[in-house]
Design a protein around this motif. Structure first.
Motif, PDB file in Angstrom:
ATOM      1  N   MET A   1       0.842  -1.196   0.000  1.00  0.00           N
ATOM      2  CA  MET A   1       0.000   0.000   0.000  1.00  0.00           C
ATOM      3  C   MET A   1       0.873   1.241   0.000  1.00  0.00           C
ATOM      4  N   THR A   2       0.329   2.313  -0.554  1.00  0.00           N
ATOM      5  CA  THR A   2       1.030   3.595  -0.578  1.00  0.00           C
ATOM      6  C   THR A   2       0.279   4.593   0.293  1.00  0.00           C
ATOM      7  N   PRO A   3       0.959   5.641   0.753  1.00  0.00           N
ATOM      8  CA  PRO A   3       0.297   6.653   1.581  1.00  0.00           C
ATOM      9  C   PRO A   3      -0.822   7.344   0.816  1.00  0.00           C
ATOM     10  N   GLU A   4      -1.746   7.914   1.583  1.00  0.00           N
ATOM     11  CA  GLU A   4      -2.902   8.599   1.003  1.00  0.00           C
ATOM     12  C   GLU A   4      -3.054   9.966   1.663  1.00  0.00           C
ATOM     13  N   LEU A   5      -3.272  10.985   0.858  1.00  0.00           N
ATOM     14  CA  LEU A   5      -3.494  12.330   1.370  1.00  0.00           C
ATOM     15  C   LEU A   5      -4.949  12.459   1.820  1.00  0.00           C
ATOM     16  N   LEU A   6      -5.169  12.841   3.072  1.00  0.00           N
ATOM     17  CA  LEU A   6      -6.511  12.978   3.623  1.00  0.00           C
ATOM     18  C   LEU A   6      -7.001  14.423   3.629  1.00  0.00           C
ATOM     19  N   PHE A   7      -6.070  15.372   3.807  1.00  0.00           N
ATOM     20  CA  PHE A   7      -6.438  16.786   3.892  1.00  0.00           C
ATOM     21  C   PHE A   7      -5.216  17.635   3.580  1.00  0.00           C
ATOM     22  N   GLU A   8      -5.455  18.774   2.924  1.00  0.00           N
ATOM     23  CA  GLU A   8      -4.367  19.715   2.670  1.00  0.00           C
ATOM     24  C   GLU A   8      -4.906  21.123   2.597  1.00  0.00           C
ATOM     25  N   ASP A   9      -4.214  22.070   3.234  1.00  0.00           N
ATOM     26  CA  ASP A   9      -4.444  23.490   3.013  1.00  0.00           C
ATOM     27  C   ASP A   9      -3.091  24.197   3.055  1.00  0.00           C
ATOM     28  N   ASP A  10      -3.082  25.495   3.235  1.00  0.00           N
ATOM     29  CA  ASP A  10      -1.828  26.247   3.186  1.00  0.00           C
ATOM     30  C   ASP A  10      -0.958  26.040   4.428  1.00  0.00           C
ATOM     31  N   HIS A  11      -1.505  25.398   5.478  1.00  0.00           N
ATOM     32  CA  HIS A  11      -0.800  25.324   6.750  1.00  0.00           C
ATOM     33  C   HIS A  11      -0.424  23.913   7.176  1.00  0.00           C
ATOM     34  N   LEU A  12      -1.168  22.910   6.719  1.00  0.00           N
ATOM     35  CA  LEU A  12      -0.897  21.542   7.164  1.00  0.00           C
ATOM     36  C   LEU A  12      -1.444  20.528   6.182  1.00  0.00           C
ATOM     37  N   ILE A  13      -0.999  19.301   6.342  1.00  0.00           N
ATOM     38  CA  ILE A  13      -1.603  18.176   5.637  1.00  0.00           C
ATOM     39  C   ILE A  13      -1.868  17.070   6.653  1.00  0.00           C
ATOM     40  N   ALA A  14      -2.861  16.250   6.350  1.00  0.00           N
ATOM     41  CA  ALA A  14      -3.107  15.019   7.096  1.00  0.00           C
ATOM     42  C   ALA A  14      -3.033  13.874   6.096  1.00  0.00           C
ATOM     43  N   ALA A  15      -2.427  12.775   6.493  1.00  0.00           N
ATOM     44  CA  ALA A  15      -2.212  11.667   5.574  1.00  0.00           C
ATOM     45  C   ALA A  15      -2.424  10.334   6.273  1.00  0.00           C
ATOM     46  N   TYR A  16      -2.629   9.304   5.452  1.00  0.00           N
ATOM     47  CA  TYR A  16      -2.694   7.923   5.930  1.00  0.00           C
ATOM     48  C   TYR A  16      -1.318   7.301   5.751  1.00  0.00           C
ATOM     49  N   LYS A  17      -0.729   6.826   6.838  1.00  0.00           N
ATOM     50  CA  LYS A  17       0.568   6.136   6.795  1.00  0.00           C
ATOM     51  C   LYS A  17       0.337   4.624   6.786  1.00  0.00           C
ATOM     52  N   PRO A  18       0.778   3.922   5.753  1.00  0.00           N
ATOM     53  CA  PRO A  18       0.671   2.462   5.772  1.00  0.00           C
ATOM     54  C   PRO A  18       1.681   1.856   6.747  1.00  0.00           C
TER      55      PRO A  18
END
Length: 260
Positions: A1-18
């Motif tokens: 599996m590869t990581p997945e971007l869950l949220f992004e804006d100008d200040h932060l990102i949230a991601a799924y870490k396999p």
């Protein structure tokens, strides 16, 4: 599996870490080339600043700041316990329905020069874990010395962030996590790997709640398990918790109930 971007804006990102990915390069595993920070930098085309970490075998939600200032504000929330960090774990046996594990832990000695120090020289640090059992299963296999084997799906909330805290606390509770070679039990780990085709640590960062570093808006990131962890949930008939009630809230409600 590869990581997945869950949220992004100008200040932060949230991601799924396999599972199996390092958050950043480390001498602990210097030959691993699956590096989450590098992958996400290339994906979003921006410099990212680590806020917290997940161990290599742990999957789930993780956030990064897009500036040093944003990362510092997010990290301050995690360090001060104003953020909510919830995990899903599978442990051996039927653990208690809910509880608090308040058991100080010494630092984990990852490097050779640290391991040479006597354990008595390593000062213990406060470590608090809240949990509630949300499902159980009994399998008709004599994995250990009993004719059948029992397991629990547990929702865990960290109040402190010590290294390997959940794994060490559930070992202390005598309900070690499945798939952990260091603090678990090899017979059960081998059973899940060979018979249930799930050869991983069954620990997943399921939900992260914090405030936006710029606006102060409350943000919640949720990511269900994937791969063999997800397959196990289906096989055992386990449903993920769909209510926002955390182990902390459930425990508070339980202690406030009138007693006969």
């Amino acid at each position: 599996m590869t990581p997945e971007l869950l949220f992004e804006d100008d200040h932060l990102i949230a991601a799924y870490k396999p599972e199996g990915w390092l958050v950043h390069r480390s001498d602990i595993d210097k030959y691993e080339d699956r590096i989450l920070l590098q992958y996400l930098r290339d994906l979003v085309g921006a410099h990212l600043y680590p806020v917290h970490r997940l161990d290599k075998p742990t999957s789930g939600v993780i956030v990064f700041g897009k500036s040093g200032a944003a990362a510092a504000k997010l990290q301050a929330q995690l360090d001060s316990d104003s953020a909510v960090k919830q995990y899903l774990a599978v442990c051996r046996g039927y653990c208690p329905e809910q509880g608090i594990i308040d058991h100080p832990l010494p630092p984990v000695a990852d490097f050779k020069h640290q391991r040479k120090r006597p354990k008595s020289d390593l000062p213990k640090q406060s470590a608090i874990t809240l949990y509630r059992r949300i499902a159980t299963v009994e399998l008709p296999y004599p994995v250990d010395r009993y004719p059948s084997s029992r397991y629990s799906l547990v929702e865990v909330e960290l109040k402190t962030g010590r290294r390997h805290q959940i794994r060490r606390h559930f070992k202390h509770l005598s309900h070690p996590l499945i798939g952990c070679p260091k603090y678990g039990k090899s017979t059960h780990n081998h059973f899940f790997a060979e018979q249930l085709h799930c050869a991983r640590l069954l620990l997943h960062a399921y939900r992260l709640c914090l405030r936006h570093p710029e606006t102060g808006e409350e943000m919640t990131f949720v990511a269900p398990p994937k791969g063999c962890f997800r397959s196990l949930l289906k096989q055992f008939g386990w449903r993920l918790p769909d209510s926002p009630t955390s182990p902390a809230v459930a425990l508070a409600e339980h202690t406030q109930q009138p007693r006969n």
